[in-house]
Write an enzyme that holds these catalytic residues in place. Structure first.
Site, mmCIF file in Angstrom:
data_model
loop_
_atom_site.group_PDB
_atom_site.id
_atom_site.type_symbol
_atom_site.label_atom_id
_atom_site.label_comp_id
_atom_site.label_asym_id
_atom_site.label_seq_id
_atom_site.Cartn_x
_atom_site.Cartn_y
_atom_site.Cartn_z
ATOM 1 N N LYS A 87 0.948 -1.086 0.182
ATOM 2 C CA LYS A 87 -0.133 0.027 -0.101
ATOM 3 C C LYS A 87 0.751 1.169 0.006
ATOM 4 O O LYS A 87 1.781 1.445 0.763
ATOM 5 C CB LYS A 87 -0.773 -0.002 1.141
ATOM 6 C CG LYS A 87 -2.195 0.661 1.251
ATOM 7 C CD LYS A 87 -3.173 0.598 2.411
ATOM 8 C CE LYS A 87 -4.269 1.036 2.236
ATOM 9 N NZ LYS A 87 -5.224 0.924 3.456
HETATM 10 O O1 G3P Z 1 -7.820 1.925 5.254
HETATM 11 C C1 G3P Z 1 -8.259 2.978 4.880
HETATM 12 C C2 G3P Z 1 -9.513 3.800 5.117
HETATM 13 O O2 G3P Z 1 -10.366 2.833 4.896
HETATM 14 C C3 G3P Z 1 -9.564 4.409 6.273
HETATM 15 O O3 G3P Z 1 -10.858 4.621 6.727
HETATM 16 O O4 G3P Z 1 -12.442 5.311 8.508
HETATM 17 O O5 G3P Z 1 -10.055 5.877 8.897
HETATM 18 O O6 G3P Z 1 -11.665 7.216 7.165
HETATM 19 P P1 G3P Z 1 -11.265 5.888 7.799
#
Ligand code: G3P
Length: 218
Positions: A87
């Protein structure tokens, strides 16, 4: 649409995997820290533990921000397990790293995508997946779903193979809307995945079926 779970919590990963509908896992440094996984070796061991639960792509994020560092880290991550996807953040050095990994046959997930231009660049570099962050766009009064639709159109126009991995999913409607828009993958928390199964009429109907069966069968 493929279902990935967005967590580093092994119990949640096991629970989702046991449902039989899980296709992969995404993690990020914040999710690792949330589970108390710190220190390079512990983090690497944790990726292997996840790979041993789920037979599908597992995104492991680099923390370097320069090309050489990303390459060094990503090449090591890729040796941990055949299912590791490196990633990489959407920054110019990241674009170079995606191009490098693509040429070496190492899969990548370009993360922190917030615009169609970023998605276009990542696809041109040969990213396997791109992660547009729906919820975080919604958080700043911008419709994240519009971005998914825009990227879908662009990728279809040019037959890019890069898969749209809708990320930062917050609730079941995000998942349904992403499916309507033709997102290739969604990654979300266990709560959003399980919420898809909930319906009060299902619960009431089942209650009635069981009660009627009990009446007739003592
Ligand atoms: O893994 C990346 C993404 O899904 C993060 O989500 O909930 O931290 O905005 P969030």
């Amino acid at each position: 649409m493929k279902f990935f779970i967005d967590t580093a919590n092994l119990n949640d990963i096991k629970e989702a995997n046991d449902l039989g509908i899980l296709d992969g896992v995404t993690t990020n440094p914040s999710l690792m820290a949330k589970e108390g996984i710190t220190g390079q070796q512990n983090i690497l061991d944790h990726y292997v533990a996840i790979c041993n639960i789920v037979d599908g792509p597992v995104s492991a994020e680099v923390i370097s921000t320069d090309f050489e560092g990303m390459v060094r880290e990503g090449e090591h991550l890729a040796t941990l397990h055949k299912n590791i996807v490196v990633k990489i953040p959407m920054i110019p050095e990241g674009i170079k790293a995606i191009k490098y990994f693509n040429a070496k046959g190492i899969k990548t997930n370009c993360t922190l995508i917030f615009s169609a231009g970023q998605a276009l660049l990542a696809a041109k570099a040969g990213a396997t997946y791109i992660s547009p962050f729906l919820g975080r766009l919604d958080d700043v009064s911008t419709n994240g779903l519009d971005l998914i639709a825009q990227i879908r159109l662009i990728y279809d126009n040019y037959s890019f193979n890069t898969q749209i991995l809708a990320a930062s999913i917050r609730h079941p409607m995000h998942i349904i809307n992403c499916a309507e828009l033709g997102s290739d993958v969604m990654t979300g928390p266990l709560s959003a995945i399980k919420a898809l199964a909930k319906h009060p009429l299902t619960d009431l109907g089942l209650q009635q079926f069981l009660a009627d069966h009990a009446k007739g069968n003592g």
